[in-house]
Design a protein around this motif. Structure first.
Motif, PDB file in Angstrom:
ATOM      1  N   GLY A 114       0.805  -1.215   0.000  1.00 55.87           N
ATOM      2  CA  GLY A 114       0.000   0.000   0.000  1.00 55.87           C
ATOM      3  C   GLY A 114       0.838   1.264   0.000  1.00 55.87           C
ATOM      4  N   PHE A 115       1.853   1.316   0.836  1.00 61.30           N
ATOM      5  CA  PHE A 115       2.683   2.512   0.895  1.00 61.30           C
ATOM      6  C   PHE A 115       3.616   2.615  -0.313  1.00 61.30           C
ATOM      7  N   GLN A 116       3.960   1.510  -0.926  1.00 57.81           N
ATOM      8  CA  GLN A 116       4.742   1.561  -2.149  1.00 57.81           C
ATOM      9  C   GLN A 116       3.893   2.145  -3.288  1.00 57.81           C
ATOM     10  N   VAL A 117       2.646   1.738  -3.370  1.00 56.83           N
ATOM     11  CA  VAL A 117       1.739   2.309  -4.370  1.00 56.83           C
ATOM     12  C   VAL A 117       1.521   3.792  -4.098  1.00 56.83           C
ATOM     13  N   ARG A 118       1.319   4.145  -2.838  1.00 51.38           N
ATOM     14  CA  ARG A 118       1.138   5.549  -2.470  1.00 51.38           C
ATOM     15  C   ARG A 118       2.349   6.381  -2.862  1.00 51.38           C
ATOM     16  N   GLY A 119       3.543   5.862  -2.585  1.00 48.46           N
ATOM     17  CA  GLY A 119       4.760   6.585  -2.944  1.00 48.46           C
ATOM     18  C   GLY A 119       4.925   6.728  -4.445  1.00 48.46           C
ATOM     19  N   ALA A 120       4.570   5.693  -5.193  1.00 55.96           N
ATOM     20  CA  ALA A 120       4.683   5.765  -6.652  1.00 55.96           C
ATOM     21  C   ALA A 120       3.684   6.768  -7.222  1.00 55.96           C
ATOM     22  N   LEU A 121       2.498   6.845  -6.623  1.00 55.94           N
ATOM     23  CA  LEU A 121       1.506   7.797  -7.109  1.00 55.94           C
ATOM     24  C   LEU A 121       1.875   9.238  -6.758  1.00 55.94           C
ATOM     25  N   LYS A 122       2.515   9.434  -5.630  1.00 56.90           N
ATOM     26  CA  LYS A 122       2.893  10.781  -5.207  1.00 56.90           C
ATOM     27  C   LYS A 122       4.164  11.265  -5.894  1.00 56.90           C
ATOM     28  N   ALA A 123       4.989  10.340  -6.379  1.00 59.57           N
ATOM     29  CA  ALA A 123       6.223  10.730  -7.060  1.00 59.57           C
ATOM     30  C   ALA A 123       5.859  11.340  -8.411  1.00 59.57           C
ATOM     31  N   LYS A 124       6.394  12.457  -8.690  1.00 54.44           N
ATOM     32  CA  LYS A 124       6.108  13.132  -9.955  1.00 54.44           C
ATOM     33  C   LYS A 124       7.125  12.659 -10.997  1.00 54.44           C
ATOM     34  N   THR A 125       6.991  11.413 -11.404  1.00 55.76           N
ATOM     35  CA  THR A 125       7.898  10.831 -12.373  1.00 55.76           C
ATOM     36  C   THR A 125       7.368  11.103 -13.776  1.00 55.76           C
ATOM     37  N   PHE A 126       8.185  11.750 -14.600  1.00 59.29           N
ATOM     38  CA  PHE A 126       7.780  12.068 -15.960  1.00 59.29           C
ATOM     39  C   PHE A 126       7.873  10.834 -16.833  1.00 59.29           C
ATOM     40  N   TYR A 127       6.902  10.662 -17.684  1.00 56.17           N
ATOM     41  CA  TYR A 127       6.996   9.606 -18.682  1.00 56.17           C
ATOM     42  C   TYR A 127       7.330  10.193 -20.046  1.00 56.17           C
ATOM     43  N   VAL A 128       7.426  11.518 -20.119  1.00 63.52           N
ATOM     44  CA  VAL A 128       7.889  12.222 -21.300  1.00 63.52           C
ATOM     45  C   VAL A 128       9.054  13.091 -20.852  1.00 63.52           C
ATOM     46  N   ASP A 129      10.105  13.153 -21.652  1.00 65.69           N
ATOM     47  CA  ASP A 129      11.271  13.947 -21.310  1.00 65.69           C
ATOM     48  C   ASP A 129      10.974  15.424 -21.573  1.00 65.69           C
ATOM     49  N   PRO A 130      10.826  16.246 -20.526  1.00 62.00           N
ATOM     50  CA  PRO A 130      10.476  17.656 -20.750  1.00 62.00           C
ATOM     51  C   PRO A 130      11.628  18.456 -21.342  1.00 62.00           C
ATOM     52  N   ASP A 131      12.860  18.009 -21.186  1.00 61.76           N
ATOM     53  CA  ASP A 131      14.007  18.736 -21.720  1.00 61.76           C
ATOM     54  C   ASP A 131      14.095  18.616 -23.237  1.00 61.76           C
ATOM     55  N   ALA A 132      13.557  17.570 -23.806  1.00 62.43           N
ATOM     56  CA  ALA A 132      13.643  17.373 -25.253  1.00 62.43           C
ATOM     57  C   ALA A 132      12.816  18.408 -26.006  1.00 62.43           C
ATOM     58  N   SER A 133      11.761  18.916 -25.415  1.00 56.34           N
ATOM     59  CA  SER A 133      10.912  19.881 -26.109  1.00 56.34           C
ATOM     60  C   SER A 133      11.448  21.305 -26.020  1.00 56.34           C
ATOM     61  N   GLU A 134      12.506  21.535 -25.264  1.00 62.23           N
ATOM     62  CA  GLU A 134      13.071  22.872 -25.151  1.00 62.23           C
ATOM     63  C   GLU A 134      13.829  23.280 -26.397  1.00 62.23           C
ATOM     64  N   ASN A 135      14.344  22.328 -27.158  1.00 64.56           N
ATOM     65  CA  ASN A 135      15.059  22.644 -28.383  1.00 64.56           C
ATOM     66  C   ASN A 135      14.052  23.060 -29.445  1.00 64.56           C
ATOM     67  N   LYS A 136      14.249  24.257 -30.022  1.00 60.46           N
ATOM     68  CA  LYS A 136      13.283  24.763 -30.984  1.00 60.46           C
ATOM     69  C   LYS A 136      13.299  23.960 -32.275  1.00 60.46           C
ATOM     70  N   GLY A 137      14.390  23.309 -32.578  1.00 52.09           N
ATOM     71  CA  GLY A 137      14.470  22.509 -33.789  1.00 52.09           C
ATOM     72  C   GLY A 137      13.629  21.252 -33.691  1.00 52.09           C
ATOM     73  N   ASP A 138      13.275  20.829 -32.494  1.00 51.42           N
ATOM     74  CA  ASP A 138      12.502  19.612 -32.309  1.00 51.42           C
ATOM     75  C   ASP A 138      11.003  19.844 -32.400  1.00 51.42           C
ATOM     76  N   LYS A 139      10.561  21.099 -32.288  1.00 52.85           N
ATOM     77  CA  LYS A 139       9.130  21.376 -32.282  1.00 52.85           C
ATOM     78  C   LYS A 139       8.577  21.322 -33.702  1.00 52.85           C
ATOM     79  N   PRO A 140       7.402  20.732 -33.846  1.00 49.94           N
ATOM     80  CA  PRO A 140       6.804  20.743 -35.190  1.00 49.94           C
ATOM     81  C   PRO A 140       6.303  22.142 -35.535  1.00 49.94           C
ATOM     82  N   SER A 141       6.375  22.464 -36.795  1.00 51.04           N
ATOM     83  CA  SER A 141       5.930  23.786 -37.211  1.00 51.04           C
ATOM     84  C   SER A 141       4.451  23.760 -37.571  1.00 51.04           C
ATOM     85  N   ASP A 142       3.823  24.909 -37.483  1.00 50.93           N
ATOM     86  CA  ASP A 142       2.410  25.040 -37.819  1.00 50.93           C
ATOM     87  C   ASP A 142       2.205  25.470 -39.261  1.00 50.93           C
TER      88      ASP A 142
END
Length: 147
Positions: A114-142
């Motif tokens: 129970g406490f392991q599940v609680r800890g996993a839910l409270k941990a703000k673990t990213f499943y997407v790398d937020p640093d990858a979207s900071e590069n302007k060359g990686d963003k799709p254009s409109d």
């Protein structure tokens, strides 16, 4: 071990240890020294199996994070299987109180999970790398988008 995994491990180990101490006190009051020994062995068994399972899961998924769910299911199944084997081995023992051992083991395993599940839910673990979207060359254009 990453800090989020260490936090989850600590968040599960501390309440489980507290529950083990409470179970030892109750078992000592009800069944004496053999009850205390049974509760102690049950609590230590849960702490050892489940913490080693968390470490094994961390090592399994360190280089391949995409296998997290399969590895977690494998580790949890192995833990429960090992607990079942230990219960079968100590089924007829007179070394300690079996009821105190079994109830402490069950209670501590439920509290750990129970406490392991609680800890996993409270941990703000990213499943997407937020640093990858900071590069302007990686963003799709409109420019090719219709209005």
């Amino acid at each position: 071990m990453p800090s989020t995994d260490a936090r989850i491990l600590r968040g599960a180990a501390i309440p489980t240890a507290a529950a083990g101490i409470i179970a030892m006190a109750i078992s000592f009051a009800v069944a004496g020294g053999k009850g205390l020994l049974g509760a102690l062995i049950g609590a230590l068994l849960v702490m050892a199996f489940f913490s080693s399972g968390q470490v094994a899961l961390d090592r399994l998924t360190r280089s391949n994070p995409h296998i997290m769910m399969a590895a977690a299911l494998l580790v949890y199944t192995t833990q429960i299987l090992l607990v079942g084997i230990v219960l079968a081995v100590f089924k007829n023992t007179e070394l300690f109180n079996r009821q105190a051992f079994a109830f402490t083991l069950l209670g501590c395993a439920l509290i750990w999970t129970g406490f392991q599940v609680r800890g996993a839910l409270k941990a703000k673990t990213f499943y997407v790398d937020p640093d990858a979207s900071e590069n302007k060359g990686d963003k799709p254009s409109d420019s090719g988008r219709q209005q």
